[in-house]
Design an enzyme around this catalytic site. Structure first.
Site, short mmCIF file in Angstrom:
data_model
loop_
_atom_site.label_atom_id
_atom_site.label_comp_id
_atom_site.label_asym_id
_atom_site.label_seq_id
_atom_site.Cartn_x
_atom_site.Cartn_y
_atom_site.Cartn_z
N ARG A 22 -3.77 24.24 21.81
CA ARG A 22 -2.50 23.60 21.40
C ARG A 22 -1.40 24.25 22.19
O ARG A 22 -1.10 25.42 22.05
CB ARG A 22 -2.27 23.81 19.89
CG ARG A 22 -0.97 23.17 19.38
CD ARG A 22 -1.13 21.66 19.31
NE ARG A 22 -0.10 21.04 18.52
CZ ARG A 22 0.91 20.30 19.01
NH1 ARG A 22 0.99 20.11 20.33
NH2 ARG A 22 1.77 19.75 18.20
N GLU A 24 1.96 24.17 22.45
CA GLU A 24 3.17 24.80 21.91
C GLU A 24 2.86 26.12 21.20
O GLU A 24 3.75 26.95 21.01
CB GLU A 24 3.87 23.86 20.93
CG GLU A 24 3.08 23.54 19.69
CD GLU A 24 3.80 22.55 18.78
OE1 GLU A 24 3.86 22.85 17.57
OE2 GLU A 24 4.30 21.52 19.26
N THR A 26 0.14 28.36 22.19
CA THR A 26 -0.49 29.43 22.99
C THR A 26 -0.35 29.28 24.50
O THR A 26 -0.81 30.15 25.24
CB THR A 26 -2.00 29.46 22.67
OG1 THR A 26 -2.56 28.17 22.95
CG2 THR A 26 -2.26 29.83 21.22
N GLU A 89 -9.92 15.74 22.37
CA GLU A 89 -10.63 16.60 23.32
C GLU A 89 -11.81 17.29 22.63
O GLU A 89 -12.92 17.38 23.17
CB GLU A 89 -9.69 17.68 23.89
CG GLU A 89 -8.74 17.20 24.95
CD GLU A 89 -7.92 18.35 25.54
OE1 GLU A 89 -8.23 19.51 25.23
OE2 GLU A 89 -6.98 18.09 26.29
#
Length: 1196
Positions: A22, A24, A26, A89
């Site tokens: 994700r 925003e 990491t 994903e």
């Protein structure tokens, strides 16, 4: 046609790792650090903002990247599940994960595993926003599946330390990829064992810096091996660098070494901007910076010490735990740099070679049908060299059978250039004189004993000892365990090609000639030239006169070996001798002619430069023709062995070093003037010499006069500091003084029947072998001989004194005193000699004797009427047969003490006891023969486990015998005078076997019942034994009890308590009247023998409880009338012998025993059992259980 298809294809991936995360949460912290850490390790990683190209559909790009990645790292964070993009994903990743070619790993960054698995906490909140999506169910399933996979959790794995957490992840991913890459490299044939050998040398401890070397010939697989090791372990290090082609790069330009320093620093610190200004500057930077990182460094193909000094100067350059691997063709480079661990790369075995070749030629591990035999020819040609196998495999791939055959035919005359160019690098690096030496070995001396090659090469002016060592270190030459020179076939091919290539079609212009048909043409047609310096004539098609005429034009010839030529008629030898013109070959230095048809060297022969002359198996009678005697000032090596030589004057060879006249059976005179001070080796064995004066041979090292049966006198130098071996067996010497010989190792005087006196040096510290067997020596003083390993004094019948200094026999492994001193026979051996390291100083440490490092003695004593030394003494007189064995050399004087037993035939019991009981670490002792009393101090033998006093004349066992703490076996067999046993015999707490057969004992001491470990008690033929101890049932581990021929009338009831008893032998107990009623309690009994118990009337009914009983003998129990009715309960019973009993009835239950064989024909006939009785070698044996009359009638 040979196919190039492969049997199995592994998919190659574009990316090693795909990062699913994700953004925003990491992207700019954890994932960014993880991505760069992976890339620094050379792990090709996909991260969407780094890899997606502009203008492409992001969805298609991602799907393709997922499918084209081997591993997936799924980074779960607090807001991960809020992104439908991440979840899509994830679904695709889990689909690929189910395929064996992909693997997914979850990383729980700032969420817990249970939150993802149970979809609680932050994950539950994030998923709440997706309830209306059609894919929500797939997303939830994918999250659960991912959470169940093995992975990493930041909180538990590294206690929240991100740097350590990332390092751990990267190491494990590296390991996984290394395993994958290593396993799919199908062309790494035969590497596993070789890699493991290197890894074991590198070690697992990381508190030091380790440098190892890999040496071997060019094309042998050094680089491949180093690369495989590097790929397997590089992930374990903080930095790694594999530097290829060090030799080539460092010599390519003035900046070669500097560029290699730059490469190492850039690889280790992942900084391509690093640049050193000079080699000196590079050394300082490497020394200053490399010590901060644990690194793996491979330096491939090093050929000069200067390269190592610049790239891996000293171990203090590196941080502890670093490993440096150096590959080279030249071992000396490693030695000079202080590398201790050096591995020789092993060439491929035939099975490995066929596999490697097949992979390149056919794309599979075995040859295609129809190509097996041709492939084996290729493998034979390659001789295990990987480079040749690869080159030929690639060349022959897809070619047809005729092309294969043509290629193999071509290789017979034209070498493979691809291999030779690689190998020639080692040759080019040699100095000029070593190049010439190499060519001599390749063309003429492969397979020679190294000692012979040294003589030939030194004769030709080479510094051969160093030269051969250099060639060996550069992997151009090998020396096998038997000391013969070896060389790989392709290196031999290289040397011969170098000699021939300047004039390929004109062999008469070659410097060396070795091919028979070319030599025949040149000599027969007199085509020789001054270009030829070395020639080996090995052909039966030329006569000696043609050979000599053909050699005339070879004026620069230095080396001539004639190993085979046509035979000359003996009647023509004189004519040939007169016509031999050899005056043109003035430069000849080495002349070897096997079976030379000459009586002597002709007058025309100059020999001014001759250094070595070898005329073995020739008809030589004297060195020079006629009365002319020319001095050969340069001759150092003379070998006329197996010739007809009669006399020799060494004044003609003042600088002689090696003289070999072995088996010159006609040699009667050898003149040795004072000028022969350089003599090192003398072999005159089997000659007819009567005297020999070696007084001037001060530098002598080896002397062999074996078989000189007429030799009566020899004069040795007063001091021979280098003499290491003397062989004088079978001579007629009476006295011998060898003078001062501090380095003597081998001394053989076997079968010198007249030898009465030998004078040795006070100290022979290096002597390992001494044989004076069959001599007339009366005394022998060994003085200081601490390293003596073999001593043979067999048949020294006159020996009266043997002086041995303390500790001088501690390394002895063979001693023969048969018929020497008072020994009828004497054998000594060490059981594990093959495993001994004779140079190991640890042999000198007393380690209190671990189990197994003990001794065994078997001594047989025989009475004598007279002592040769003290004929008038009244003491008992004995001779001995002795066998003494040690598991390992013991630090005791046992041998000296045993030898002292045989010094004199006179011996009282006290002296004998002191000698035997003084032996240390004795594990087994067997005394036999004319021994009247047992040694009194036996308790001193504290390590004794087995004691055998059988066949002696002793009357009592000493009380000290009860002191043994380790004794397991006591055997006193056939001691007919033994009357009494010690009362405390039960104190032998470890005793397992006790044999007291054939003795006069009437009773056993009650203490015997305390022997808790006793398994065997043999009291057979104790004819006077009347009772057993009442508590014999306490022997709870007893398995076998033998009481045969005793006077016992009944057995104590406690015998029924022997729960482990398997065999009870009571045969010939003629007075035995009854058995205990509870005998059936012996549930483990298998054998019960009651034969010849003539007074036995009944068998107790309880015997039917013996479920394990297999053998029951009632043979000749003449008063026995019946068997127990329930005998059929003995389900294991196989043999029942009722021969010569009064049994007239068999119980009905016996017919249940289908495997039973019954002995006792007449008894059964009296019971009317006829039809099943069968004749055999045993009268009355029935092979099947008999049937009743009713069953027999029904059968009819």
């Amino acid at each position: 046609m040979a196919s190039s298809s492969t049997s199995s294809i592994h998919k190659s991936f574009k990316y090693d790792v795909f990062l699913n995360f994700r953004g925003e949460d990491t992207r700019t912290n954890f994932v960014d650090h993880l991505y760069h850490a992976l890339e620094q390790k050379g792990i090709h990683t996909y991260k969407d903002d780094e890899r997606i190209k502009k203008g492409n559909m992001i969805c298609d790009e991602l799907i393709g990247s997922i499918e084209d990645s081997k591993l997936y790292l799924i980074i779960f964070s607090k807001n991960y599940a809020s992104s439908s993009w991440c979840l899509n994903e994830l679904v695709k990743i889990m689909e690929c994960h189910k395929n064996d070619e992909h693997t997914a790993y979850p990383i729980f960054y700032d969420v817990e595993l249970t939150e993802v698995r149970n979809q609680s906490g932050s994950v539950e909140k994030a998923l709440a926003n997706h309830e209306n999506y059609k894919a929500a169910g797939k997303w939830r399933d994918a999250l659960r599946e991912a959470a169940d996979l093995a992975g990493w959790e930041l909180k538990s794995a590294a206690y929240g330390h991100e740097a350590k957490f990332i390092q751990k992840i990267v190491e494990e991913i590296s390991l996984e990829l290394r395993a994958i890459n290593f396993s799919i490299d199908e062309k790494l044939v035969g590497m596993e064992t070789r890699i493991n050998n290197i890894l074991s040398s590198l070690g697992s401890a990381f508190d030091d810096v380790c440098m190892i070397g890999i040496k071997g010939m060019g094309g042998g697989g050094k680089t491949t091996l180093a690369r495989a090791v590097f790929d397997q372990i590089s992930f374990q290090f903080e930095g790694a660098s594999f530097v290829e082609n060090v030799r080539e790069v460092s010599k390519a330009s003035l900046f070669g070494l500097k560029s290699l320093q730059n490469q190492i620093l850039s690889d280790v610190f992942n900084d391509r901007a690093i640049s050193v200004s000079s080699v000196y500057d590079g050394k300082n930077i490497m020394k200053r910076r490399m010590c901060r990182k644990k690194i793996l460094l491979v330096l491939d193909d090093v050929d000069h010490i200067e390269q190592l000094e610049a790239l891996a100067g000293e171990t203090n350059w590196f941080k502890p735990g670093s490993r440096i691997i150096i590959t080279t063709r030249d071992e000396q480079v490693l030695v000079a740099h202080g590398v201790k661990s050096i591995h020789k790369v092993l060439l491929l075995l035939d099975d490995e070679a066929i596999c490697l070749f097949s992979r390149y030629a056919f794309g599979r591990v075995i040859p295609n049908p129809g190509y097996k035999e041709l492939s084996q020819q290729v493998v034979h040609y390659a001789a295990g060299l990987p480079l040749t196998l690869k080159v030929l495999g690639s060349f022959l791939c897809s070619k047809n059978e005729l092309e294969w055959i043509d290629t193999l035919e071509r290789l017979k005359t034209i070498p493979l250039m691809g291999t030779l160019k690689k190998l020639e690098i080692s040759y080019i690096s040699l100095e000029e004189d070593y190049k010439e030496l190499f060519l001599n070995v390749a063309c003429l001396m492969k397979g020679w004993p190294k000692t012979c090659a040294l003589i030939a090469l030194e004769s030709c002016g080479f510094h051969a000892r160093n030269g051969l060592r250099v060639l060996e270190q550069k992997s151009l030459v090998t020396v096998d365990p038997n000391g013969h020179l070896g060389m790989h076939d392709h290196i031999e091919e290289l040397g011969k090609n170098i000699v021939r290539r300047s004039h390929p079609d004109k062999p008469n212009k070659h410097s060396r000639l070795w091919i028979a048909h070319e030599i025949e043409d040149i000599l027969a047609n007199k085509l020789g030239t001054e270009a030829t310096r070395y020639i080996n004539v090995n052909t039966w098609h030329l006569s000696a006169d043609i050979v000599l005429k053909g050699l005339k034009k070879m004026k620069e010839l230095r080396f001539l070996e004639v190993s085979a030529i046509g035979v000359i008629d003996a009647s023509r030898c004189g004519c040939f001798h007169r016509n031999w013109k050899f005056n043109k070959l003035n430069n000849l230095r080495y002349l070897s002619w096997n079976r030379c048809p000459l009586w002597s060297l002709p007058k025309t022969f100059q020999g001014d430069n001759l250094v070595a002359l070898e005329m073995t198996h020739s008809i030589f009678v004297q060195l020079w023709e006629g009365k002319k005697r020319k001095v050969l000032n340069k001759l150092r090596f003379l070998d006329l062995s197996y010739s007809s030589l009669k006399t020799l004057d060494l004044g003609l060879t003042p600088n002689i070093e090696t003289l070999n006249l072995n088996r010159c059976f006609s040699l009667v005179e050898l003149h040795m003037p004072n000028g022969c001070s350089k003599l090192i080796t003398v072999n005159l064995s089997w000659s007819m010499l009567r005297t020999l004066d070696l007084g001037s041979a001060l530098n002598l090292e080896l002397l062999d006069l074996t078989g000189c049966a007429d030799l009566v006198e020899i004069q040795m130098p007063f001091r021979s500091p280098n003499l290491s071996s003397i062989k004088l067996a079978n001579s007629k010497l009476r006295t011998l003084d060898i003078g001062l010989t501090p380095n003597l190792k081998y001394f053989d005087l076997e079968r010198c029947y007249d030898l009465e006196e030998v004078h040795m040096a006070d100290k022979c510290l290096k002597l390992t072998y001494l044989d004076v067997s069959y001599s007339k020596l009366r005394k022998l003083d060994l003085r200081l001989t601490p390293n003596l390993e073999t001593l043979d004094l067999e048949n020294c019948n006159d020996m009266e004194e043997l002086h041995i200094a303390n500790g001088c026999l501690k390394k002895l492994v063979y001693l023969n005193l048969n018929r020497c001193l008072r020994f009828k026979s004497f054998r000594f051996c060490i059981e594990s000699v093959a495993s001994l390291n004779k140079d190991d100083s640890s042999c000198c440490e007393d380690k209190s004797l671990e189990v197994g490092s003990l001794a065994e003695l078997h001594l047989i004593v025989e009475s004598l009427e007279r002592c040769p030394i003290h004929p008038d003494t009244n003491l008992p007189k004995f001779q001995f047969a002795c066998f003494y064995k040690e598991d390992k050399p013991l630090l005791t004087r046992n041998l000296e003490k045993l030898i002292s037993v045989g010094l004199c035939a006179c011996m009282n019991n006290e002296t004998f006891s002191r000698s035997i009981c003084g032996l240390q670490h004795l594990k087994k002792l067997k005394l036999e023969g004319s021994i009247l009393e047992a040694p009194k101090d036996l308790d001193q033998l504290e390590y004794l486990e087995e004691l055998d006093l059988s066949y002696t004349e002793i009357k009592n066992l000493p009380d000290t015998i009860c002191m043994f703490k380790l004794l397991k076996s006591l055997k006193v067999k056939s001691c007919w005078n033994l009357e009494k046993l010690p009362k405390d015999l039960g104190r032998l707490e470890c005793l397992k076997k006790l044999t007291l057969s054939s003795a006069k004992i009437k009773e056993l001491p009650d203490s015997i019942c305390m022997l808790k470990h006793l398994e065997l008690l043999n009291l057979s033929f104790c004819l006077l034994l009347e009772t057993l101890p009442e508590e014999i049932g306490r022997l709870e581990n007893l398995k076998k009890l033998t009481l045969s021929s005793a006077k016992i009338k009944d057995l104590p009831d406690s015998i029924c308590m022997l729960k482990n008893l398997e065999s009870l032998q009571l045969h010939d107990c003629l007075l035995l009247e009854k058995l205990p009623e509870d005998l059936g309690r012996l549930k483990c009994l298998k054998h019960l023998n009651l034969s010849f118990c003539k007074h036995l009337r009944d068998i107790p009914e309880s015997i039917c409880m013996m479920k394990c009983l297999k053998y029951l003998s009632l043979y000749y129990c003449i008063k026995l009338e019946k068997l127990p009715e329930e005998l059929g309960c003995l389900e294991c019973l196989e043999i029942l012998d009722i021969t010569c009993t009064c049994i007239s009835y068999l119980p009905q239950s016996i017919f249940l025993l289908k495997r039973l064989r019954i002995f006792g024909r007449r008894m059964l006939q009296s019971c009317d059992f006829r039809s099943e009785i069968q004749h055999s070698i045993y009268p009355g044996m029935i092979w099947e259980a008999p049937k009743t009359r009713k069953e027999e009638n029904s059968h009819i």
